[in-house]
Design a protein around this motif. Structure first.
Motif, mmCIF file in Angstrom:
data_model
loop_
_atom_site.group_PDB
_atom_site.id
_atom_site.type_symbol
_atom_site.label_atom_id
_atom_site.label_comp_id
_atom_site.label_asym_id
_atom_site.label_seq_id
_atom_site.Cartn_x
_atom_site.Cartn_y
_atom_site.Cartn_z
ATOM 1 N N PHE A 120 0.915 -1.184 -0.120
ATOM 2 C CA PHE A 120 0.101 -0.069 0.072
ATOM 3 C C PHE A 120 1.076 1.308 -0.043
ATOM 4 O O PHE A 120 1.934 1.417 0.605
ATOM 5 N N LEU A 121 0.611 2.273 -0.651
ATOM 6 C CA LEU A 121 0.998 3.652 -0.599
ATOM 7 C C LEU A 121 0.470 3.965 0.784
ATOM 8 O O LEU A 121 -0.575 3.887 1.179
ATOM 9 N N PRO A 122 1.405 4.716 1.475
ATOM 10 C CA PRO A 122 0.958 5.460 2.905
ATOM 11 C C PRO A 122 -0.527 6.338 2.513
ATOM 12 O O PRO A 122 -0.595 7.014 1.671
ATOM 13 N N GLY A 123 -1.318 6.212 3.522
ATOM 14 C CA GLY A 123 -2.773 6.494 3.467
ATOM 15 C C GLY A 123 -3.660 5.989 2.288
ATOM 16 O O GLY A 123 -4.837 6.641 2.237
ATOM 17 N N LYS A 124 -3.181 5.131 1.680
ATOM 18 C CA LYS A 124 -4.290 4.598 0.776
ATOM 19 C C LYS A 124 -4.851 3.289 1.062
ATOM 20 O O LYS A 124 -4.095 2.627 1.819
ATOM 21 N N ASP A 125 -6.056 3.115 0.530
ATOM 22 C CA ASP A 125 -6.643 1.729 0.972
ATOM 23 C C ASP A 125 -6.603 0.641 -0.030
ATOM 24 O O ASP A 125 -6.763 -0.580 0.507
ATOM 25 N N VAL A 126 -6.385 0.730 -1.200
ATOM 26 C CA VAL A 126 -6.283 -0.184 -2.048
ATOM 27 C C VAL A 126 -5.056 -0.475 -2.413
ATOM 28 O O VAL A 126 -4.031 0.119 -2.628
ATOM 29 N N PRO A 127 -4.393 -1.832 -2.412
ATOM 30 C CA PRO A 127 -3.264 -2.287 -2.672
ATOM 31 C C PRO A 127 -2.990 -1.830 -3.996
ATOM 32 O O PRO A 127 -3.609 -1.885 -5.027
ATOM 33 N N ILE A 128 -1.491 -1.762 -4.276
ATOM 34 C CA ILE A 128 -0.880 -1.728 -5.654
ATOM 35 C C ILE A 128 0.013 -2.787 -5.977
ATOM 36 O O ILE A 128 0.499 -2.905 -6.947
ATOM 37 N N GLY A 129 0.255 -3.920 -5.146
ATOM 38 C CA GLY A 129 0.935 -5.120 -5.357
ATOM 39 C C GLY A 129 0.777 -5.953 -4.276
ATOM 40 O O GLY A 129 0.161 -5.893 -3.261
ATOM 41 N N THR A 130 1.402 -7.077 -4.743
ATOM 42 C CA THR A 130 1.557 -8.126 -3.872
ATOM 43 C C THR A 130 2.735 -9.068 -4.020
ATOM 44 O O THR A 130 3.188 -8.964 -5.050
ATOM 45 N N ALA A 131 3.391 -9.482 -2.700
ATOM 46 C CA ALA A 131 4.303 -10.747 -2.952
ATOM 47 C C ALA A 131 3.971 -11.822 -2.163
ATOM 48 O O ALA A 131 3.606 -11.672 -0.941
ATOM 49 N N CYS A 132 4.126 -13.090 -2.860
ATOM 50 C CA CYS A 132 3.715 -14.264 -2.146
ATOM 51 C C CYS A 132 4.770 -15.371 -2.214
ATOM 52 O O CYS A 132 5.639 -15.332 -3.105
ATOM 53 N N PHE A 133 5.010 -15.770 -0.976
ATOM 54 C CA PHE A 133 6.101 -16.679 -0.654
ATOM 55 C C PHE A 133 5.371 -18.135 -0.374
ATOM 56 O O PHE A 133 4.765 -18.211 0.682
ATOM 57 N N SER A 134 5.460 -18.943 -1.330
ATOM 58 C CA SER A 134 4.410 -20.048 -1.098
ATOM 59 C C SER A 134 5.224 -21.178 -1.468
ATOM 60 O O SER A 134 6.548 -21.433 -1.512
ATOM 61 N N HIS A 135 4.582 -22.272 -1.176
ATOM 62 C CA HIS A 135 5.172 -23.604 -1.356
ATOM 63 C C HIS A 135 6.321 -23.898 -0.270
ATOM 64 O O HIS A 135 7.133 -24.213 -0.570
ATOM 65 N N ILE A 136 6.165 -23.153 0.862
ATOM 66 C CA ILE A 136 7.160 -23.127 2.044
ATOM 67 C C ILE A 136 7.466 -24.418 2.340
ATOM 68 O O ILE A 136 6.524 -25.256 3.009
ATOM 69 N N GLU A 137 8.711 -25.117 2.383
ATOM 70 C CA GLU A 137 9.058 -26.357 2.839
ATOM 71 C C GLU A 137 10.187 -25.942 3.829
ATOM 72 O O GLU A 137 11.211 -25.481 3.548
ATOM 73 N N LEU A 138 9.616 -26.409 5.205
ATOM 74 C CA LEU A 138 10.753 -26.041 6.129
ATOM 75 C C LEU A 138 11.899 -27.212 6.117
ATOM 76 O O LEU A 138 11.907 -27.951 5.194
ATOM 77 N N ALA A 139 13.134 -27.053 7.114
ATOM 78 C CA ALA A 139 14.262 -28.012 6.777
ATOM 79 C C ALA A 139 13.469 -29.417 6.700
ATOM 80 O O ALA A 139 12.590 -29.708 7.403
ATOM 81 N N PRO A 140 14.370 -30.187 5.972
ATOM 82 C CA PRO A 140 15.321 -30.200 5.394
ATOM 83 C C PRO A 140 15.635 -29.507 4.069
ATOM 84 O O PRO A 140 16.730 -28.895 3.858
ATOM 85 N N LEU A 141 14.445 -29.321 3.332
ATOM 86 C CA LEU A 141 14.546 -28.788 2.182
ATOM 87 C C LEU A 141 14.953 -27.310 2.156
ATOM 88 O O LEU A 141 15.539 -26.682 1.596
ATOM 89 N N ALA A 142 14.065 -26.686 3.197
ATOM 90 C CA ALA A 142 14.234 -25.308 3.568
ATOM 91 C C ALA A 142 14.117 -24.311 2.183
ATOM 92 O O ALA A 142 15.058 -23.744 1.722
ATOM 93 N N CYS A 143 12.866 -24.370 1.493
ATOM 94 C CA CYS A 143 12.769 -23.718 0.145
ATOM 95 C C CYS A 143 11.503 -23.036 0.251
ATOM 96 O O CYS A 143 10.515 -23.322 0.762
ATOM 97 N N CYS A 144 11.235 -22.198 -0.733
ATOM 98 C CA CYS A 144 9.907 -21.620 -1.241
ATOM 99 C C CYS A 144 10.074 -21.088 -2.624
ATOM 100 O O CYS A 144 10.999 -20.919 -3.325
#
Length: 184
Positions: free
Chosen positions: A73-97
């Motif tokens: 979000f831009l400060p003071g604005k209500d509608v998002p301008i973008g997203t970042a998604c970190f998905s398929h998170i696998e914890l150790a031992p693979l430890a990747c996403c």
């Protein structure tokens, strides 16, 4: 991970289902823009009820350490301008996403995605104790390819038939970053 962070020009937030109207507006506005790079969504994807369910599911994925999505979000604005998604998170031992991202068509070329990812990527590596992060990008998506290079992701080659885009499985270029490349 915290629910909200602030960078020089952005507020980065994990949203819950109460924000469905905002995410619906963001996605509907950019539907055509995103369709060139994303898998096809059903028509109901662009409704507030569907987004409410999506946000609830994302909250559960976050609580289970399977994925986390930040909206920008831009400060003071209500509608998002973008997203970042970190998905398929696998914890150790693979430890990747996997990393995926979107930016409103009106805000490209302003450095917002670079700013957000430079902030979030190290935090995700640290919080989830990751060893590896990857992103898969269509070869013609030159803006995303340049972004990966700016961030220090390394090209690994082609992921053949990686995802269906525009009705057919498309090859994607695979980029990755390892923990030691972000935390030398």
């Amino acid at each position: 991970m915290l629910y909200t962070y602030t960078t020089d020009r952005l507020e980065l937030k994990i949203l819950n289902e109460d924000a469905a109207a905002l995410t619906t507006e963001f996605l509907a506005k950019n539907q055509e823009h995103f369709s060139a790079w994303e898998m096809e969504h059903p028509p109901e994807y662009y409704t507030e009820e569907y987004q409410r369910r999506m946000l609830a599911a994302e909250s559960m994925q976050y609580l289970r350490s399977h994925a986390v999505r930040y909206y920008f979000f831009l400060p003071g604005k209500d509608v998002p301008i973008g997203t970042a998604c970190f998905s398929h998170i696998e914890l150790a031992p693979l430890a990747c996403c996997r990393l995926g991202y979107r930016l409103d068509r009106d805000f490209g070329g302003c450095g917002y995605m670079t700013e957000a990812l430079r902030f979030l990527v190290p935090k995700v590596f640290f919080f989830y104790r990751l060893h590896r992060m990857e992103a898969n990008i269509l070869p013609e998506n030159t803006r995303s390819l340049r972004l990966m290079e700016r961030l220090g992701f390394v090209p690994e080659g082609m992921a053949r038939g990686f995802a269906p885009i525009g009705g057919k499985y498309r090859d994607h270029l695979r980029y990755s970053m390892l923990e030691e490349e972000i935390f030398p």
